[in-house]
Every structure is written in structure tokens, then in C-alpha cells.
Design an enzyme around this catalytic site. Sequence first.
Site, short mmCIF file in Angstrom:
data_model
loop_
_atom_site.label_atom_id
_atom_site.label_comp_id
_atom_site.label_asym_id
_atom_site.label_seq_id
_atom_site.Cartn_x
_atom_site.Cartn_y
_atom_site.Cartn_z
N GLU A 176 -34.52 -57.36 3.91
CA GLU A 176 -33.50 -58.34 4.32
C GLU A 176 -32.98 -57.87 5.67
OE1 GLU A 176 -32.14 -61.09 2.69
OE2 GLU A 176 -33.79 -60.91 1.27
N CYS A 225 -25.19 -60.66 8.25
CA CYS A 225 -26.50 -61.05 8.77
C CYS A 225 -26.64 -62.57 8.83
CB CYS A 225 -27.61 -60.42 7.95
SG CYS A 225 -27.45 -60.73 6.20
P1 NAD Z 1 -28.84 -49.25 12.10
O1 NAD Z 1 -29.99 -50.18 12.15
O2 NAD Z 1 -29.06 -47.86 12.57
O3 NAD Z 1 -28.27 -49.14 10.62
C1 NAD Z 1 -28.13 -50.24 9.75
C2 NAD Z 1 -28.11 -49.69 8.34
O4 NAD Z 1 -29.38 -49.14 8.08
C3 NAD Z 1 -27.11 -48.55 8.13
O5 NAD Z 1 -26.53 -48.68 6.86
C4 NAD Z 1 -27.95 -47.29 8.23
O6 NAD Z 1 -27.45 -46.24 7.44
C5 NAD Z 1 -29.27 -47.77 7.71
N1 NAD Z 1 -30.37 -47.05 8.33
C6 NAD Z 1 -30.54 -46.77 9.63
N2 NAD Z 1 -31.68 -46.08 9.83
C7 NAD Z 1 -32.24 -45.94 8.62
C8 NAD Z 1 -33.42 -45.33 8.14
N3 NAD Z 1 -34.30 -44.76 8.97
N4 NAD Z 1 -33.67 -45.34 6.82
C9 NAD Z 1 -32.84 -45.95 5.97
N5 NAD Z 1 -31.70 -46.55 6.34
C10 NAD Z 1 -31.41 -46.55 7.65
O7 NAD Z 1 -27.70 -49.82 12.95
P2 NAD Z 1 -26.14 -49.83 12.83
O8 NAD Z 1 -25.59 -49.45 14.16
O9 NAD Z 1 -25.58 -49.15 11.65
O10 NAD Z 1 -25.96 -51.37 12.64
C11 NAD Z 1 -26.29 -52.22 13.70
C12 NAD Z 1 -27.37 -53.17 13.40
O11 NAD Z 1 -27.81 -53.11 12.07
C13 NAD Z 1 -26.84 -54.56 13.58
O12 NAD Z 1 -27.12 -55.00 14.86
C14 NAD Z 1 -27.53 -55.35 12.57
O13 NAD Z 1 -28.68 -55.93 13.17
C15 NAD Z 1 -28.05 -54.39 11.57
N6 NAD Z 1 -27.41 -54.51 10.25
C16 NAD Z 1 -27.81 -55.55 9.50
C17 NAD Z 1 -27.25 -55.72 8.26
C18 NAD Z 1 -27.64 -56.89 7.42
O14 NAD Z 1 -26.88 -57.26 6.54
N7 NAD Z 1 -28.82 -57.46 7.63
C19 NAD Z 1 -26.30 -54.83 7.80
C20 NAD Z 1 -25.92 -53.76 8.61
C21 NAD Z 1 -26.50 -53.60 9.84
#
Ligand code: NAD
Length: 477
Positions: free
Chosen positions: A247, A281
Site C-alpha cells: 500500500e 496516502c
Molecule cells: P519513509 O519512506 O522513509 O518511511 C515511511 C515508513 O516506512 C516509515 O514508517 C518507515 O519506518 C518505514 N520504512 C522506511 N524504510 C523502511 C525499510 N527499509 N523497511 C521497512 N520500513 C521502512 O519516509 P518518511 O519520511 O517516514 O515518510 C515520508 C514518505 O513516506 C511520504 O512522502 C509518503 O510518501 C510515505 N508514507 C506513506 C504512507 C502511506 O500511508 N502510504 C505512510 C507514511 C509514509
Amino acid sequence: MFNATTYQLFINGRWRAGSDATTLPVINPATEQVFGSVAAASASDLDEALASAERSRRSWSSRPAKERAEILVAGARILAAKVGDAAKDLSREQGKTIAEATGEYGRAVETLEWNATHAEELSAPVPAGPNRILVPEALGVVAAFTPWNYPAVLIARKLGPALAAGCPVILKGAEETPSAAVHFVEALRQAGIPDGVVNLVFGLPVQVSRHLLNSSIVKVLTFTGSTEVGKQLAKLAANNLQRCILELGGHSPVVVCEDADLAKAIPAITEYKFECAGQSCNAPSRILVAGTLYEEFLSGMIEAARKIKIGPPDEPATQMGPMANGRRIEAMQRLVKDAVERGARVETGGTRLDQPGFYWPPTIITRVPNDAKVLHDEPFGPILTVAPFDTIEEAIREANSTEYGLAAYLFTAAADAKQALIRGLSAGALSVNYLKGVSADAPYGGVKQSGYGYEGGEQGFRSFQSLKLVNGFASFG
Ligand code: NAD
């Protein structure tokens, strides 16, 4: 033992610190102050979680679905009873208002209950033509990765169906918002979930996901987060051919047609867009308005955005709290700067509030050129672009002009416009004349770069099953 501000790991039925005692800070986004810590799992902690999940696999999957469901329903009731405290914890670490956090927990409880209620029916064999059946089987150990924006409900959307279907889970909760995972797992522990069936870890996301997905014990990966991270995880999962439910991001359009009722459309967009400070999202982020309504819509939307009361999330009058972390503020600054440099106009908002806390006001940008990043990168914050269109075909073309395909919304009473938009918009989910996101009983999933697989409803439940085809067997006890 479970402690309110030192969040621990839960492995093999026991709360404990990480084996090398490493912790990560937990920050209050309204003050930017550290108020707690969360244990980080070491490689040996992760191995222990994998081994305990695997040990519990056979007994959990072979337990009658009715018994699994009873434990989950008991867990849902325990969680429901502590929503008051849990919502305060969630608000303090995420920045959403207490009302938003309470609503989210309500949906989490409902999701757990929905999956429990349907466990027996969806675990039963399914007729598949004459003298042929499909026997659902639990796929095995699940690695679930949940983000910080809706940490309670997104855990429920993963753990609810996985556990009800008979799969043990290793959950990596979001390090920024650990309390939701801790409350959820503690409720299941109190409900009597057997040791090993649910394990909770936190840590450095890259290390944790690589370690878990490198193990052939894990059979399913379920992740909510950015498209970029989703792709990295899908690559890791390819080595062991783990089933993926992804997702990912969204950049959702709202098409407001010339016959739209603005008295309904503007409040609906305002309420849905700025919930959780826009960090959802499926929040709308690009509004396309019929040219004849553009000026009226824009002035109404600006007025509605300016009226939103921003403030500390635990104050009852607050309608929008801070953003969850400093990374989001930096992202808002980058998007606005880029758009303005390319000639866009900021109609309201556009700069961080000059006070402690990650506060960013509702922001509306117009005259945005096509190459501006804000039209292509997921904003994931309280920024909206507004642009006019002349024809429905043009609106569809603009709406589909990003790589994402998660949600789309439309406002019109005209049957032909509805038909054209429903057919033409590339999205996993559409809402007509209101804005709605996920619900426990309906499948939800993206297209294009927004991911694949479903969460919610029967399809979400079946994500954690294989369907064994049995020929020459009309019924199965
Ligand atoms: P990010 O992509 O680094 O992290 C998003 C989430 O993924 C966090 O909870 C993080 O702990 C987890 N994550 C990151 N790298 C991971 C990995 N290698 N393995 C497992 N989990 C991992 O970015 P961020 O700065 O925390 O959030 C920004 C971006 O994340 C936003 O621009 C948005 O696009 C996306 N996001 C989307 C949702 C959603 O509901 N689809 C939720 C949170 C963040």
C-alpha cells in the site's frame, strides 16, 4: 514489563528490551522534545522473533478459526476499553488531535472485529465448480511494516486478517509512533494470544526489513509507506518469493464539475484533506475545477482553509495539529519553493509557523506549471493545488498525469460526467460526491505506482491465504 514511555519489544510472548540495549528517541512533534524511547531490535532479537513465530505456526493455523476469532474479539474489546489513554499517547507522538486519534482507534477496533467475525466463513472451503473445491490455507509467517501516520488502524488492517486467517506475525511498528503497536499487541496478549503468534519489533527500518525478508521463514510481506521503500522491499522479497501486499503513495485528484454543489464539496474536501495534517496516502492533493466555477471555488476553499484552527493536538479547540516530524516540514518547504520558483502563486499558507513544533498551515497553490514537483511528488502534507479545466476529457487527462493511482474523488450530479470519470480515472478507489477512505469491509488497493494487493474485506483477508484446488472432491469436512 510494559512501560508507558520506554517502549519495548514483544518476542515469544514477553515484553523486553533489545538484547544490546540500543534505543531510539520518541519525539513530541508539538514541542520537538524527546519524551520517551523505543527499544531497537538486534539481529539476535530478530532471529528470536523469527524462530518463535515459526514455532507457533502449525498450532495457530490448525486451531479452529472460531477459536482464533474469539481471541481477536477479546483483544478488540480490551483495546476498545483503553482507547481514552491510547488516543492521548498517539496524539502526543504523532501530532494528530485527540478526536482524530480516538476516531482512528475506533476504526482499528472495528477492523479487528470485522476480520474475527469473518474468520470462520473465510477459512471454510469454497466450491469451485462441479466436484471441485478450494481449500484455504494460511500462508505462514507474515512480516508486517506499518508507518507513523495511522499507526493504529494500519496495524489492524494487517494483523486483523493475518491472525484471523491463521498466520503468525512479526510486526515492525513505526519507531516515531510506537505506542499504537504496543497498545495493540498488549491487548492481544491480555486476550490470550499464544506465545510467538504476535511479535513486535522496532529498530533501524533498513536493517530490520532486510533481516526479516532474508529469512525463508517469512512467507508474506505487507507494507504501507512510500513507493520508493515499497520497491526496495519488493526486491528483497523476490529472493524468497514472499507474497507482497504493498500500500504505497498517492497524489489524489478531486474533479469538481460545473454542476457541483460547492456548499457540500468545499467542507467535504476541507475536512478530509486536513485530517492528520494531510499526512494520509488517500488525502486529496490536486483539485481540478470546472472553469465556470473556478473563482467561486477558490475563494471558498481559501476561506475554509484559513478558518482551520491549528494548535496543540491535546487542546479541544484544535482542528489540525503539527506535522509528524521535521522531514515533512522540509518536504513542504521544498515543494513550495520549487513551485514558486516556477511561477506558481501561494494563495494561503506556504511557510512554517514561527513557533516550536512542526506546524505547517493549510496551503493552497494555484497557477502551478506542469513541471512543478508538487504536481508529481506525493505531498503528504496540508498542501493543495487548484486548477481550472474546460472539458471532462481534459480533467481526466490532468487527473491521471501522475505516476500514482490510489484514490480519486469527483463532485457532480450529471450521469454522463459520472460515467466518464468513473471509467476514465486511474485509481484504486473512487468516491462520488463525498470523500471516503478505507473501511474494514471493502477491499482497497492502488494501481500504477501506488502498489498492488488489497487490504480490507474478503480480498484483504485472502491476501494471507493460499487456495488449494482439490479436484474430484465435492465436499470437505
Ligand atoms: P519513509 O519512506 O522513509 O518511511 C515511511 C515508513 O516506512 C516509515 O514508517 C518507515 O519506518 C518505514 N520504512 C522506511 N524504510 C523502511 C525499510 N527499509 N523497511 C521497512 N520500513 C521502512 O519516509 P518518511 O519520511 O517516514 O515518510 C515520508 C514518505 O513516506 C511520504 O512522502 C509518503 O510518501 C510515505 N508514507 C506513506 C504512507 C502511506 O500511508 N502510504 C505512510 C507514511 C509514509
